[in-house]
Write a protein that holds these residues in place. Structure first.
Motif, PDB file in Angstrom:
ATOM      1  N   LEU A   1       0.857  -1.186   0.000  1.00  0.00           N
ATOM      2  CA  LEU A   1       0.000   0.000   0.000  1.00  0.00           C
ATOM      3  C   LEU A   1       0.893   1.235   0.000  1.00  0.00           C
ATOM      4  CD1 LEU A   1      -2.525  -0.991   2.830  1.00  0.00           C
ATOM      5  CD2 LEU A   1      -3.031  -0.881   0.387  1.00  0.00           C
ATOM      6  N   CYS A   2       0.325   2.366  -0.413  1.00  0.00           N
ATOM      7  CA  CYS A   2       1.016   3.647  -0.322  1.00  0.00           C
ATOM      8  C   CYS A   2       0.131   4.595   0.472  1.00  0.00           C
ATOM      9  CB  CYS A   2       1.245   4.249  -1.709  1.00  0.00           C
ATOM     10  SG  CYS A   2       2.416   3.339  -2.725  1.00  0.00           S
ATOM     11  N   ALA A   3       0.743   5.374   1.341  1.00  0.00           N
ATOM     12  CA  ALA A   3       0.021   6.400   2.086  1.00  0.00           C
ATOM     13  C   ALA A   3       0.533   7.759   1.621  1.00  0.00           C
ATOM     14  CB  ALA A   3       0.232   6.224   3.582  1.00  0.00           C
ATOM     15  N   LEU A   4      -0.386   8.597   1.222  1.00  0.00           N
ATOM     16  CA  LEU A   4      -0.038   9.924   0.727  1.00  0.00           C
ATOM     17  C   LEU A   4      -0.668  10.967   1.641  1.00  0.00           C
ATOM     18  CD1 LEU A   4      -0.283   7.901  -1.768  1.00  0.00           C
ATOM     19  CD2 LEU A   4      -0.196   9.956  -3.117  1.00  0.00           C
ATOM     20  N   ALA A   5       0.128  11.868   2.147  1.00  0.00           N
ATOM     21  CA  ALA A   5      -0.387  12.898   3.043  1.00  0.00           C
ATOM     22  C   ALA A   5      -0.436  14.249   2.342  1.00  0.00           C
ATOM     23  CB  ALA A   5       0.466  12.974   4.297  1.00  0.00           C
ATOM     24  N   ARG A   6       0.703  14.796   1.991  1.00  0.00           N
ATOM     25  CA  ARG A   6       0.729  16.137   1.415  1.00  0.00           C
ATOM     26  C   ARG A   6      -0.084  16.251   0.126  1.00  0.00           C
ATOM     27  NH1 ARG A   6       5.570  15.648   4.081  1.00  0.00           N
ATOM     28  NH2 ARG A   6       5.892  17.250   5.647  1.00  0.00           N
ATOM     29  N   PRO A   7      -0.082  15.262  -0.748  1.00  0.00           N
ATOM     30  CA  PRO A   7      -0.946  15.388  -1.938  1.00  0.00           C
ATOM     31  C   PRO A   7      -2.419  15.574  -1.569  1.00  0.00           C
ATOM     32  CG  PRO A   7       0.656  13.668  -2.303  1.00  0.00           C
ATOM     33  CD  PRO A   7       0.776  14.072  -0.850  1.00  0.00           C
ATOM     34  N   HIS A   8      -2.862  14.932  -0.486  1.00  0.00           N
ATOM     35  CA  HIS A   8      -4.253  15.098  -0.070  1.00  0.00           C
ATOM     36  C   HIS A   8      -4.485  16.443   0.621  1.00  0.00           C
ATOM     37  CE1 HIS A   8      -4.618  10.710  -0.734  1.00  0.00           C
ATOM     38  NE2 HIS A   8      -5.818  11.083  -1.134  1.00  0.00           N
ATOM     39  N   LEU A   9      -3.455  17.017   1.241  1.00  0.00           N
ATOM     40  CA  LEU A   9      -3.588  18.356   1.796  1.00  0.00           C
ATOM     41  C   LEU A   9      -3.718  19.382   0.669  1.00  0.00           C
ATOM     42  CD1 LEU A   9      -0.922  18.236   4.648  1.00  0.00           C
ATOM     43  CD2 LEU A   9      -3.421  18.220   4.910  1.00  0.00           C
ATOM     44  N   TYR A  10      -2.967  19.164  -0.400  1.00  0.00           N
ATOM     45  CA  TYR A  10      -3.005  20.058  -1.555  1.00  0.00           C
ATOM     46  C   TYR A  10      -4.322  19.911  -2.314  1.00  0.00           C
ATOM     47  CZ  TYR A  10      -1.785  22.016  -6.108  1.00  0.00           C
ATOM     48  OH  TYR A  10      -1.773  22.742  -7.262  1.00  0.00           O
ATOM     49  N   ASP A  11      -4.778  18.682  -2.450  1.00  0.00           N
ATOM     50  CA  ASP A  11      -6.001  18.388  -3.198  1.00  0.00           C
ATOM     51  C   ASP A  11      -6.799  17.337  -2.433  1.00  0.00           C
ATOM     52  OD1 ASP A  11      -8.005  17.624  -4.962  1.00  0.00           O
ATOM     53  OD2 ASP A  11      -6.635  16.830  -6.482  1.00  0.00           O
ATOM     54  N   PRO A  12      -7.778  17.757  -1.642  1.00  0.00           N
ATOM     55  CA  PRO A  12      -8.556  16.797  -0.853  1.00  0.00           C
ATOM     56  C   PRO A  12      -9.260  15.730  -1.696  1.00  0.00           C
ATOM     57  CG  PRO A  12      -8.951  19.028  -0.083  1.00  0.00           C
ATOM     58  CD  PRO A  12      -8.146  19.139  -1.354  1.00  0.00           C
ATOM     59  N   HIS A  13      -9.423  16.003  -2.995  1.00  0.00           N
ATOM     60  CA  HIS A  13     -10.052  15.016  -3.886  1.00  0.00           C
ATOM     61  C   HIS A  13      -9.002  14.289  -4.737  1.00  0.00           C
ATOM     62  CE1 HIS A  13     -14.070  16.149  -2.778  1.00  0.00           C
ATOM     63  NE2 HIS A  13     -13.796  17.415  -3.005  1.00  0.00           N
ATOM     64  N   TRP A  14      -7.772  14.199  -4.212  1.00  0.00           N
ATOM     65  CA  TRP A  14      -6.683  13.577  -4.971  1.00  0.00           C
ATOM     66  C   TRP A  14      -7.072  12.196  -5.469  1.00  0.00           C
ATOM     67  CZ3 TRP A  14      -3.821   9.187  -5.031  1.00  0.00           C
ATOM     68  CH2 TRP A  14      -2.659   9.193  -5.792  1.00  0.00           C
ATOM     69  N   THR A  15      -7.627  11.370  -4.605  1.00  0.00           N
ATOM     70  CA  THR A  15      -7.963   9.998  -4.984  1.00  0.00           C
ATOM     71  C   THR A  15      -9.007   9.985  -6.089  1.00  0.00           C
ATOM     72  OG1 THR A  15      -7.431   9.247  -2.761  1.00  0.00           O
ATOM     73  CG2 THR A  15      -8.755   7.768  -4.095  1.00  0.00           C
ATOM     74  N   LEU A  16     -10.014  10.827  -5.983  1.00  0.00           N
ATOM     75  CA  LEU A  16     -11.040  10.897  -7.025  1.00  0.00           C
ATOM     76  C   LEU A  16     -10.445  11.384  -8.345  1.00  0.00           C
ATOM     77  CD1 LEU A  16     -13.999  12.362  -4.949  1.00  0.00           C
ATOM     78  CD2 LEU A  16     -13.718  10.007  -5.751  1.00  0.00           C
ATOM     79  N   HIS A  17      -9.560  12.383  -8.287  1.00  0.00           N
ATOM     80  CA  HIS A  17      -8.930  12.867  -9.505  1.00  0.00           C
ATOM     81  C   HIS A  17      -8.026  11.809 -10.126  1.00  0.00           C
ATOM     82  CE1 HIS A  17      -9.752  17.123  -7.909  1.00  0.00           C
ATOM     83  NE2 HIS A  17     -10.582  16.887  -8.904  1.00  0.00           N
TER      84      HIS A  17
END
Length: 150
Positions: free
Chosen positions: A93-109
């Motif tokens: 698995l990968c855990a991403l923190a800062r990308p989700h802070l920058y874009d809360p919809h990172w996973t959807l995008h």
């Protein structure tokens, strides 16, 4: 249950990758299902070697030497990085923190950019139009009739 370890403290005479493998084995032997492998932020005089996916080699080593599933972290920011690390067998698995802070919809995008529209991708009703990437401007068409500026 997952356990987060610091695989190195990036300091002379400190925790080593070998130590991390031993610690991961001990946690796995006592019931941990996966190890979240991070590094640093343990001592003030650390000297981390930053770079793209810079903590992944530690997760990779723990995964293969300790034989326990791992979560990779640390400057992983694109869905291409995530897919590459998982498909290469370097992490589970990968855990991403800062990308989700920058874009809360990172996973959807990330799902939209890959054309994925399956389980786990439910756009909130007000944001469904964002599930498709906007068209980019054309350079091979006539110029717009309206121009902004003199």
């Amino acid at each position: 249950m997952t356990v987060r370890i610091s695989a190195t403290d990036w300091a002379e005479g400190g925790v080593t990758a070998e130590d991390a493998v031993a610690v991961a084995r001990a946690f796995a032997a006592h019931g941990a299902d996966a190890i979240d492998v991070s590094t640093g932020q343990v001592v003030a005089d650390e000297k981390p070697e930053f770079g793209r996916s810079y903590q992944t080699p530690f997760a990779d080593r723990v995964r293969h030497e300790a034989g326990v599933p791992v979560i990779a972290v640390g400057a992983i920011s694109s869905w291409d990085d995530v897919n590459s690390l998982i498909l290469a067998g370097r992490t589970d698995l990968c855990a991403l923190a800062r990308p989700h802070l920058y874009d809360p919809h990172w996973t959807l995008h990330a799902a939209a950019e890959q054309g994925y529209d399956g389980p786990g991708v439910a756009w909130p009703a007000p944001y469904r139009a964002g599930s498709r990437q906007p068209r980019t401007g054309r350079t091979d068409a006539p110029k717009p009739r309206l121009s902004l500026g003199g």
